[in-house]
Motif scaffolding. Structure first.
Motif, PDB file in Angstrom:
ATOM      1  N   SER A 118       0.798  -1.446  -0.038  1.00 52.87           N
ATOM      2  CA  SER A 118       0.166  -0.027  -0.130  1.00 52.87           C
ATOM      3  C   SER A 118       0.883   1.399   0.118  1.00 52.87           C
ATOM      4  O   SER A 118       1.902   1.547   0.779  1.00 52.87           O
ATOM      5  CB  SER A 118      -1.010   0.039   1.114  1.00 52.87           C
ATOM      6  OG  SER A 118      -1.617   1.212   1.314  1.00 52.87           O
ATOM      7  N   VAL A 119       0.346   2.163  -0.789  1.00 56.66           N
ATOM      8  CA  VAL A 119       1.550   3.453  -0.775  1.00 56.66           C
ATOM      9  C   VAL A 119       0.904   4.491   0.272  1.00 56.66           C
ATOM     10  O   VAL A 119       1.763   5.143   0.718  1.00 56.66           O
ATOM     11  CB  VAL A 119       0.797   4.441  -2.025  1.00 56.66           C
ATOM     12  CG1 VAL A 119       1.404   3.601  -3.255  1.00 56.66           C
ATOM     13  CG2 VAL A 119      -0.587   4.800  -2.314  1.00 56.66           C
ATOM     14  N   LEU A 120       0.084   3.971   1.172  1.00 53.75           N
ATOM     15  CA  LEU A 120      -0.395   4.636   2.277  1.00 53.75           C
ATOM     16  C   LEU A 120       0.370   4.130   3.698  1.00 53.75           C
ATOM     17  O   LEU A 120       0.125   4.686   4.544  1.00 53.75           O
ATOM     18  CB  LEU A 120      -1.925   4.674   2.425  1.00 53.75           C
ATOM     19  CG  LEU A 120      -2.753   5.085   1.270  1.00 53.75           C
ATOM     20  CD1 LEU A 120      -4.357   5.026   1.740  1.00 53.75           C
ATOM     21  CD2 LEU A 120      -2.382   6.806   1.326  1.00 53.75           C
ATOM     22  N   ASP A 121       0.851   3.021   3.517  1.00 62.22           N
ATOM     23  CA  ASP A 121       1.468   2.018   4.726  1.00 62.22           C
ATOM     24  C   ASP A 121       2.775   2.716   5.165  1.00 62.22           C
ATOM     25  O   ASP A 121       3.937   3.216   4.355  1.00 62.22           O
ATOM     26  CB  ASP A 121       1.764   0.548   4.010  1.00 62.22           C
ATOM     27  CG  ASP A 121       2.262  -0.110   5.204  1.00 62.22           C
ATOM     28  OD1 ASP A 121       1.951   0.171   6.466  1.00 62.22           O
ATOM     29  OD2 ASP A 121       2.986  -0.921   5.039  1.00 62.22           O
ATOM     30  N   GLN A 122       2.714   3.197   6.394  1.00 61.09           N
ATOM     31  CA  GLN A 122       3.934   3.718   7.053  1.00 61.09           C
ATOM     32  C   GLN A 122       4.914   2.722   7.833  1.00 61.09           C
ATOM     33  O   GLN A 122       5.755   2.956   8.302  1.00 61.09           O
ATOM     34  CB  GLN A 122       3.566   4.887   8.025  1.00 61.09           C
ATOM     35  CG  GLN A 122       2.717   5.996   7.279  1.00 61.09           C
ATOM     36  CD  GLN A 122       3.422   6.848   6.081  1.00 61.09           C
ATOM     37  OE1 GLN A 122       4.583   6.812   6.216  1.00 61.09           O
ATOM     38  NE2 GLN A 122       2.613   6.936   5.077  1.00 61.09           N
ATOM     39  N   THR A 123       4.331   1.451   7.713  1.00 61.75           N
ATOM     40  CA  THR A 123       5.043   0.457   8.723  1.00 61.75           C
ATOM     41  C   THR A 123       5.675  -0.725   7.889  1.00 61.75           C
ATOM     42  O   THR A 123       6.504  -1.619   8.326  1.00 61.75           O
ATOM     43  CB  THR A 123       3.901  -0.220   9.620  1.00 61.75           C
ATOM     44  OG1 THR A 123       2.977  -1.024   8.554  1.00 61.75           O
ATOM     45  CG2 THR A 123       3.063   0.864  10.228  1.00 61.75           C
ATOM     46  N   ASP A 124       5.692  -0.564   6.646  1.00 66.15           N
ATOM     47  CA  ASP A 124       6.091  -1.869   5.755  1.00 66.15           C
ATOM     48  C   ASP A 124       5.321  -3.050   5.725  1.00 66.15           C
ATOM     49  O   ASP A 124       5.864  -3.744   5.413  1.00 66.15           O
ATOM     50  CB  ASP A 124       7.531  -1.824   5.826  1.00 66.15           C
ATOM     51  CG  ASP A 124       8.317  -0.641   5.172  1.00 66.15           C
ATOM     52  OD1 ASP A 124       7.690  -0.105   4.435  1.00 66.15           O
ATOM     53  OD2 ASP A 124       9.520  -0.312   5.845  1.00 66.15           O
ATOM     54  N   ASP A 125       4.342  -3.154   6.539  1.00 68.34           N
ATOM     55  CA  ASP A 125       3.656  -4.363   6.805  1.00 68.34           C
ATOM     56  C   ASP A 125       3.114  -5.032   5.511  1.00 68.34           C
ATOM     57  O   ASP A 125       3.114  -6.032   5.464  1.00 68.34           O
ATOM     58  CB  ASP A 125       2.242  -4.241   7.837  1.00 68.34           C
ATOM     59  CG  ASP A 125       2.932  -3.972   9.316  1.00 68.34           C
ATOM     60  OD1 ASP A 125       3.960  -4.366   9.613  1.00 68.34           O
ATOM     61  OD2 ASP A 125       2.126  -3.683  10.198  1.00 68.34           O
ATOM     62  N   THR A 126       2.482  -4.162   4.419  1.00 66.32           N
ATOM     63  CA  THR A 126       1.755  -4.692   3.493  1.00 66.32           C
ATOM     64  C   THR A 126       2.880  -5.210   2.493  1.00 66.32           C
ATOM     65  O   THR A 126       2.559  -5.393   1.352  1.00 66.32           O
ATOM     66  CB  THR A 126       0.984  -3.500   2.783  1.00 66.32           C
ATOM     67  OG1 THR A 126       1.949  -2.396   2.616  1.00 66.32           O
ATOM     68  CG2 THR A 126      -0.111  -3.131   3.609  1.00 66.32           C
ATOM     69  N   LYS A 127       4.306  -5.131   2.881  1.00 69.41           N
ATOM     70  CA  LYS A 127       5.168  -5.765   1.819  1.00 69.41           C
ATOM     71  C   LYS A 127       4.987  -7.230   1.628  1.00 69.41           C
ATOM     72  O   LYS A 127       5.163  -7.612   0.692  1.00 69.41           O
ATOM     73  CB  LYS A 127       6.780  -5.458   2.365  1.00 69.41           C
ATOM     74  CG  LYS A 127       7.144  -4.171   2.315  1.00 69.41           C
ATOM     75  CD  LYS A 127       8.677  -3.845   2.378  1.00 69.41           C
ATOM     76  CE  LYS A 127       9.434  -2.467   2.281  1.00 69.41           C
ATOM     77  NZ  LYS A 127      10.597  -2.490   2.474  1.00 69.41           N
ATOM     78  N   LYS A 128       4.492  -7.818   2.972  1.00 68.50           N
ATOM     79  CA  LYS A 128       4.202  -9.317   2.746  1.00 68.50           C
ATOM     80  C   LYS A 128       2.702  -9.767   2.696  1.00 68.50           C
ATOM     81  O   LYS A 128       2.290 -10.815   2.173  1.00 68.50           O
ATOM     82  CB  LYS A 128       4.963  -9.974   3.828  1.00 68.50           C
ATOM     83  CG  LYS A 128       6.172 -10.169   3.742  1.00 68.50           C
ATOM     84  CD  LYS A 128       6.719 -10.968   4.826  1.00 68.50           C
ATOM     85  CE  LYS A 128       6.504 -12.267   4.864  1.00 68.50           C
ATOM     86  NZ  LYS A 128       6.726 -13.168   5.903  1.00 68.50           N
ATOM     87  N   GLY A 129       1.733  -8.612   3.088  1.00 68.98           N
ATOM     88  CA  GLY A 129       0.442  -9.068   2.960  1.00 68.98           C
ATOM     89  C   GLY A 129      -0.168  -8.059   3.753  1.00 68.98           C
ATOM     90  O   GLY A 129      -0.473  -6.729   3.063  1.00 68.98           O
ATOM     91  N   THR A 130      -1.058  -8.077   4.685  1.00 71.10           N
ATOM     92  CA  THR A 130      -1.932  -7.121   5.025  1.00 71.10           C
ATOM     93  C   THR A 130      -1.246  -6.262   6.238  1.00 71.10           C
ATOM     94  O   THR A 130      -0.270  -6.455   6.749  1.00 71.10           O
ATOM     95  CB  THR A 130      -3.099  -7.803   5.921  1.00 71.10           C
ATOM     96  OG1 THR A 130      -2.883  -8.661   6.892  1.00 71.10           O
ATOM     97  CG2 THR A 130      -3.940  -8.519   4.900  1.00 71.10           C
ATOM     98  N   THR A 131      -1.745  -5.132   6.885  1.00 72.07           N
ATOM     99  CA  THR A 131      -1.213  -4.447   7.879  1.00 72.07           C
ATOM    100  C   THR A 131      -1.685  -5.255   9.215  1.00 72.07           C
ATOM    101  O   THR A 131      -2.363  -6.135   9.401  1.00 72.07           O
ATOM    102  CB  THR A 131      -1.961  -3.060   8.032  1.00 72.07           C
ATOM    103  OG1 THR A 131      -3.298  -3.320   8.312  1.00 72.07           O
ATOM    104  CG2 THR A 131      -1.668  -2.106   6.681  1.00 72.07           C
ATOM    105  N   TRP A 132      -0.727  -4.983   9.994  1.00 73.60           N
ATOM    106  CA  TRP A 132      -1.025  -5.519  11.584  1.00 73.60           C
ATOM    107  C   TRP A 132      -2.219  -5.422  12.241  1.00 73.60           C
ATOM    108  O   TRP A 132      -2.956  -6.346  12.592  1.00 73.60           O
ATOM    109  CB  TRP A 132       0.135  -4.893  12.663  1.00 73.60           C
ATOM    110  CG  TRP A 132       0.030  -5.340  14.093  1.00 73.60           C
ATOM    111  CD1 TRP A 132      -0.409  -4.823  14.966  1.00 73.60           C
ATOM    112  CD2 TRP A 132       0.658  -6.653  14.336  1.00 73.60           C
ATOM    113  NE1 TRP A 132      -0.363  -5.466  16.014  1.00 73.60           N
ATOM    114  CE2 TRP A 132       0.261  -6.575  16.087  1.00 73.60           C
ATOM    115  CE3 TRP A 132       1.082  -7.780  13.800  1.00 73.60           C
ATOM    116  CZ2 TRP A 132       0.419  -7.569  16.693  1.00 73.60           C
ATOM    117  CZ3 TRP A 132       1.397  -8.907  14.880  1.00 73.60           C
ATOM    118  CH2 TRP A 132       1.071  -8.724  15.997  1.00 73.60           C
ATOM    119  N   ASP A 133      -3.044  -4.276  11.917  1.00 74.48           N
ATOM    120  CA  ASP A 133      -4.188  -3.949  12.648  1.00 74.48           C
ATOM    121  C   ASP A 133      -5.218  -4.890  11.920  1.00 74.48           C
ATOM    122  O   ASP A 133      -6.159  -5.333  12.557  1.00 74.48           O
ATOM    123  CB  ASP A 133      -4.470  -2.581  12.688  1.00 74.48           C
ATOM    124  CG  ASP A 133      -3.685  -2.009  13.759  1.00 74.48           C
ATOM    125  OD1 ASP A 133      -3.103  -2.207  14.406  1.00 74.48           O
ATOM    126  OD2 ASP A 133      -3.553  -0.393  13.402  1.00 74.48           O
TER     127      ASP A 133
END
Length: 802
Positions: free
Chosen positions: A269-284
């Protein structure tokens, strides 16, 4: 083993009945009784997910094209129907299964029975007695967690779970019989589970298999009984089985894999600030519905935190509004329970008691307890990040899933297995003299805690939650509902404990037989689960589904408009109902969406009129007043507005703004200067310059799920923008029969360069890979079936010696 003080049925004759060869048929018989309203009277659970899927079923039945519809246009401006899990009839046995699925009740009964029978034979494979195996099989077939899923409409999850016992059984068969036959059996069953279209349950099943192998290997290593050659072979054979099964399910999973790479579960996601979406979904997102550790008490007392799907029997005011008020736990919007049956929990603790008192080590129990504990901890999700975070970060594909508590479906298999093994220990003559004293100590813990809760629960527990502000005017009624449920659960627990203790006492005094004990334990289990399951299973007449789709005035008005357009249901963006009438929406409900579309929604793109214009949104449905003059209220429709500035489904522009990244692509269309009717924002545009553009027009002459044909005319060459979602794995384009590049345009749309003059532009869904995957899938599956049949036939065929 006579009839004893009761002078009735628990005799040697009954013991023979309980040990017949086909005792497992009791499982579908009992589950039939539990589901009789659905099976006989064709009633249905009017679940939100089922209602949401009904428009898709209607679309499938009314789509009139000769080929398979690869694109579904009615949600989120369009999604791939196959890879997007909208419509995936990839199961090669689907035509046969349709003969079985007479209605939704028969379908559910089939899979609940299948899972219970699978657990029965898994226990038999582990040398558990018939009666105890029946107890375990019934415990799975009637588990309240699954009945909660019925009411929530999560049928695919139920179908996938039914294959888990068989998959574990086949894996254990591989460990004990390393052969081509065992590999193919595991592969076929693995494929059958994947074809139920719930890869998360498949993933958890293989986690259980992997943990079984790991714990068993460690156990053997500690006991110095390990055979390294066999251990390596086990890993090799499991890997081969997975590979073969993946070949079998290349249809539909090749398309699913492609879609996942472009979706909000596989693309950054271009809105992701955590890099979580590099592999899948965000943590939350991934840890939604994490199971709070305090809620583990619900495994003992199902109503401790109330009941998620509580249905108030008293319809008088204001109690009829209290359907969800009963629950005060940590997982709002959950519609199921994780209760397994108190007897299962207590009997499982018997194995621990025997372990510590008699130092009796049963390798299978050690494995099952270890797996169950790991599963329990994983389900805590965000409440125990020290454990969950490494899995989220490093376990393959793990970060693509959400709902950590879903893994507890595996507990409905492992815990009944431990309980079944414990019943065999109870009836073991070796411990018969001490069985009642042992039972008194184990059951006593649960009886004492239940009595304390019953006497002092109202004083010890608050029965309140942070969300109770919504019930501020009815807080006393809400507390009464919760307290009533709580006490009901305590009384149920006490009855189960005292009933089971009485049975064990009579058995220890030779008043009932082993078969009688098993029968009475099964009876207690059935009564317990009947009480809890009835709280969840709320079914309606099947005609009530049609009543969910009654045409309103706004629907009638929009249906009369035969032009191509989309709608924006502003007050209910998650609504799918408009698709029932084949009205295309920019919103909808679906767990997985294309990433670029999700980002546009998340950034608030639908609040901008120019975005609605380029998405061909002609009508907005809202109860709120719209002040913008570009939106005209339709007379006679209080909540329907027409967009006067809507752009057509296709148009030609001569201005291009080339952007180099997804982030800059999204930013460019959110800029206040963005005018989609004049300039297109194109990602990495490599076509000709449009310096000679003098104008152009386009007309769509065919728009089907697989093909869009446009007559386009440009003066000097221009960019044809199509208001259809960009999806590179599927859509291709030809201009006058010559392949041309499709550009990602305005972040979510498509465009192609059209040279000067009149041209025919054809966008078509390229299904060549899907056809190839289907050939590979069918060939590998039926080849495996034929080879297995040959191997079984060869084993049965007598050897003729000369």
């Amino acid at each position: 083993m006579g009839s004893g003080m009761f002078g009735l049925p628990f005799s040697k004759k009954y013991n023979l009945v309980m040990n017949k060869k086909y005792i497992w048929l009791i499982i579908p018989a009992i589950s039939f009784i539990f589901l009789h309203d659905l099976i006989i009277y064709n009633k249905i659970p009017l679940a939100s997910d089922m209602v949401a899927h009904e428009p898709i079923k209607e679309w499938i039945s009314t789509t009139s094209i000769s080929e398979f519809p690869q694109w579904f246009p009615n949600l989120f401006s369009g999604l791939p129907s196959y890879g997007g899990y909208i419509y995936t009839p990839g199961h090669p046995l689907e035509p046969l299964l349709r003969l079985i699925y007479l209605n939704i009740g028969v379908k559910l009964w089939f899979y609940l029975s299948l899972g219970g029978i699978g657990l029965f034979f898994l226990l038999k494979f582990l040398k558990v007695s018939n009666n105890s195996s029946l107890f375990g099989g019934l415990a799975y077939a009637l588990t309240p967690y699954v009945f909660g899923l019925i009411n929530a409409g999560h049928n695919n999850k139920i179908m996938a779970g039914a294959f888990t016992p068989f998959l574990i059984l086949c894996a254990l068969y591989v460990f004990s019989n390393r052969s081509i036959k065992s590999i193919l059996l595991l592969s076929v069953v693995s494929a059958l589970q994947l074809w139920t279209n719930h890869p998360q349950i498949y993933y958890y099943t293989w986690m259980v298999i992997g943990l079984w192998w790991l714990v068993d290997t460690i156990y053997r290593l500690i006991k110095n009984k390990i055979n390294y050659k066999n251990t390596i072979q086990d890993i090799l054979f499991l890997t081969i089985s997975i590979i073969i099964s993946l070949l079998m399910v290349s249809d539909p999973y090749y398309d699913v894999y492609k879609f996942q790479g472009e979706s909000n579960r596989g693309s950054i996601s271009v809105l992701d600030q955590t890099d979580d979406t590099k592999k899948g979904t965000t943590w939350d997102y991934a840890t939604q519905w994490s199971f709070h550790p305090l809620e583990t008490i619900s495994f003992i007392y199902p109503y401790y935190y109330g009941l998620q799907n509580f249905s108030v029997k008293n319809k008088s005011e204001p109690r009829k509004f209290m359907k969800q008020a009963s629950y005060w736990g940590y997982m709002p919007f959950t519609q199921s329970t994780h209760y397994l049956g108190l007897l299962i929990v207590i009997l499982s603790f018997f194995s621990l008691w025997y372990y510590f008192k008699y130092k009796e080590q049963n390798r299978t129990e050690v494995i099952l307890w270890t797996i169950s504990f790991i599963i329990l901890v994983i389900g805590f999700g965000s409440h125990l990040p020290l454990f969950y975070k490494p899995l989220f970060k490093f376990a393959p594909f793990f970060s693509k899933f959400r709902v950590p508590s879903m893994i507890y479906m595996m507990l409905s298999i492992t815990m009944p297995m431990i309980a079944a093994i414990s019943i065999d220990k109870i009836i073991n003559e070796q411990y018969k003299k001490e069985i009642f004293n042992n039972s008194l100590k184990v059951f006593g813990v649960f009886i004492l805690s239940s009595i304390i809760f019953f006497l002092f629960g109202e004083s010890l527990i608050s029965f309140s939650s942070p969300g109770d502000n919504r019930f501020i005017h009815y807080i006393d009624i809400v507390k009464d509902i919760r307290l009533d449920l709580f006490n009901k659960g305590i009384l149920l627990a006490l009855l189960i404990c005292f009933g089971a203790l009485t049975i064990i006492f009579l058995f220890s005094k030779n008043k009932i037989s082993k078969g009688g004990l098993a029968f009475l334990f099964i009876s207690i289990l059935i009564i317990d689960l009947w009480v809890v399951n009835n709280e969840f299973l709320s079914v309606k007449d099947s005609k009530s589904m049609k009543n969910q789709f009654i045409q309103t005035q706004d629907v009638k008005f929009m249906k009369a408009d035969t032009s191509q357009y989309r709608i924006f249901p502003a007050d209910e963006i998650g609504a799918t109902k408009y698709g029932y009438w084949n009205i295309q929406s920019i919103g909808g409900y679906h767990a997985v969406k294309l990433r670029h579309y999700q980002d546009l929604m998340d950034i608030g793109g639908f609040r901008r009129p120019v975005i609605l214009n380029m998405l061909n949104v002609k009508y907005i449905i809202t109860n709120k007043k719209i002040e913008n003059r570009a939106f005209k209220k339709i007379e006679g429709n209080n909540n329907l507005y027409e967009n006067l500035d809507v752009l057509p489904r296709s148009w030609v522009v001569g201005g291009i703004k080339s952007v180099k990244s997804q982030k800059s692509s999204l930013s460019s269309i959110m800029d206040l200067s963005f005018r989609p009717n004049e300039t297109a924002s194109v990602l990495n545009y490599e076509g000709p310059d449009l310096i000679n553009f003098k104008g152009g027009n386009s007309k769509i002459i065919k728009n089907s799920p697989n093909e869009i044909i446009i007559n386009c005319k440009t003066i000097g060459g221009g960019l044809l923008v199509l208001s259809e979602v960009y999806y590179s794995p599927g859509w291709k384009c030809k201009v006058d029969g010559i392949p041309t590049d499709i550009y990602q345009t305005n972040h979510i749309l498509r465009s192609v360069f059209v040279p000067d003059g009149d041209h025919q532009v054809i966008f078509y869904y390229d299904d060549s890979n899907w056809i190839f995957a289907k050939i590979v899938s069918r060939t590998s599956f039926f080849s495996a079936i034929l080879i297995l049949c040959f191997l079984f036939y060869r084993e049965r065929k007598p050897i003729v010696r000369l």
